[in-house]
Design an enzyme around this catalytic site. Structure first.
Site, PDB file in Angstrom:
ATOM      1  N   CYS A 197       0.964  -1.368  -0.072  1.00 47.72           N
ATOM      2  CA  CYS A 197      -0.116  -0.026  -0.042  1.00 47.72           C
ATOM      3  C   CYS A 197       0.722   1.040   0.016  1.00 47.72           C
ATOM      4  O   CYS A 197       1.393   1.682  -1.092  1.00 47.72           O
ATOM      5  CB  CYS A 197      -0.910  -0.092   1.344  1.00 47.72           C
ATOM      6  SG  CYS A 197      -2.224   1.142   0.961  1.00 47.72           S
ATOM      7  N   HIS A 226      -3.706  -5.350   0.466  1.00 47.10           N
ATOM      8  CA  HIS A 226      -3.217  -5.845   1.916  1.00 47.10           C
ATOM      9  C   HIS A 226      -3.346  -7.347   2.301  1.00 47.10           C
ATOM     10  O   HIS A 226      -4.323  -7.615   2.608  1.00 47.10           O
ATOM     11  CB  HIS A 226      -3.932  -4.881   2.905  1.00 47.10           C
ATOM     12  CG  HIS A 226      -3.642  -3.569   3.116  1.00 47.10           C
ATOM     13  ND1 HIS A 226      -2.734  -3.013   4.025  1.00 47.10           N
ATOM     14  CD2 HIS A 226      -4.304  -2.265   2.561  1.00 47.10           C
ATOM     15  CE1 HIS A 226      -2.856  -1.679   3.883  1.00 47.10           C
ATOM     16  NE2 HIS A 226      -3.521  -1.297   3.116  1.00 47.10           N
ATOM     17  N   GLU A 248      -1.705  -8.657   4.431  1.00 49.60           N
ATOM     18  CA  GLU A 248      -1.797  -8.912   5.912  1.00 49.60           C
ATOM     19  C   GLU A 248      -3.021  -8.837   6.621  1.00 49.60           C
ATOM     20  O   GLU A 248      -3.083  -8.997   7.781  1.00 49.60           O
ATOM     21  CB  GLU A 248      -0.728  -7.842   6.584  1.00 49.60           C
ATOM     22  CG  GLU A 248      -1.005  -6.387   6.708  1.00 49.60           C
ATOM     23  CD  GLU A 248      -1.142  -5.602   5.535  1.00 49.60           C
ATOM     24  OE1 GLU A 248      -1.357  -4.372   5.762  1.00 49.60           O
ATOM     25  OE2 GLU A 248      -1.067  -6.168   4.493  1.00 49.60           O
TER      26      GLU A 248
END
Length: 240
Positions: free
Chosen positions: A95, A185, A187
């Site tokens: 990001c 993302h 994660e």
């Protein structure tokens, strides 16, 4: 001895952090590494950048800051990145890190003309990804969590575009053999994504977004999550 460094470029919403942790804990978990295998450096709070020679791999997290703010710590990171790439050290920008990589290498970053992309979306791989060390063999499309207002508006001249969707043409790219930027993302899990939607509920309502519809998009993203583990494997070798 070289190490994998996680460069933290900001913190999540306080409520999200209290309940689910922060960028570094999500990313280390996603890399499937123990905390002592990764050194976290908090750049906005003054931690110095490591020597390039000390790095086996580098991950740059997301942030609530904007790359175009050109904050002093961010400009220092941007100036440091080219030497890392020249040394062939595996790099993954997530990001904010994705946008910073693009800007550091001559791309353009700014606010997306379509506004904010948020929720779980489909990511489509481009044919060239079939030979990319990080993306090869992954299904297309795959689901990934997103929340961003700024984007890479134009890629660096030497970038290889790897993934896109109908909203974001530059969801992933590579510079050289082993420096990647990903706008989504990997994660995040579903609870973190839900928290991000609710934390931004007022902003979304003001822009006439249907919050319940965004929440309905949220689903598991196992393929996106696997990208972090793949990167950890590449970084553990110190090269592709």
């Amino acid at each position: 001895m070289s190490r994998i460094f996680l460069l933290k470029t900001g913190s999540s919403f306080p409520g999200t952090v209290r309940q689910w942790g922060d960028f570094e804990s999500w990313t280390i978990k996603g890399l499937d590494l123990s905390a002592d295998e990764v050194q976290v450096l908090d750049l906005p709070n003054g931690d110095p950048l490591p020597e390039v020679e000390a790095c086996r791999g580098v991950v740059v997290t997301g942030s609530h800051a904007m790359v175009t703010d050109r904050l002093p710590w961010s400009m220092a990171l941007e100036a440091w990145v080219p030497a890392l790439i020249e040394a062939g050290i595996p790099f993954l920008g997530i990001c904010y890190g994705h946008q910073l990589l693009a800007q550091a290498q001559g791309g353009t970053v700014g606010f997306h003309p379509g506004g904010k992309e948020i929720g779980t979306v489909d990511i489509h791989l481009l044919p060239v990804s079939s030979t990319d060390p990080l993306f090869c063999g992954l299904p297309s499309p795959f689901s990934a969590h997103t929340t961003h207002s700024q984007s890479v508006l134009s890629l660096p001249p030497d970038a290889i575009r790897l993934a896109s969707n109908s909203f974001e043409p530059n969801h992933a790219f590579r510079i050289g053999p082993c420096a990647w930027g990903i706008q989504f993302h990997p994660e995040y899990d579903t609870k973190i994504m839900e928290s991000y939607v609710m934390e931004q509920a007022k902003e979304l309502e003001e822009s006439r977004r249907d919050i319940q519809e965004v929440l309905r998009t949220i689903r598991d993203t196992p393929v996106a999550a696997a990208i972090l583990r793949r990167f950890a494997f590449i970084a553990s070798k110190g090269s592709v």
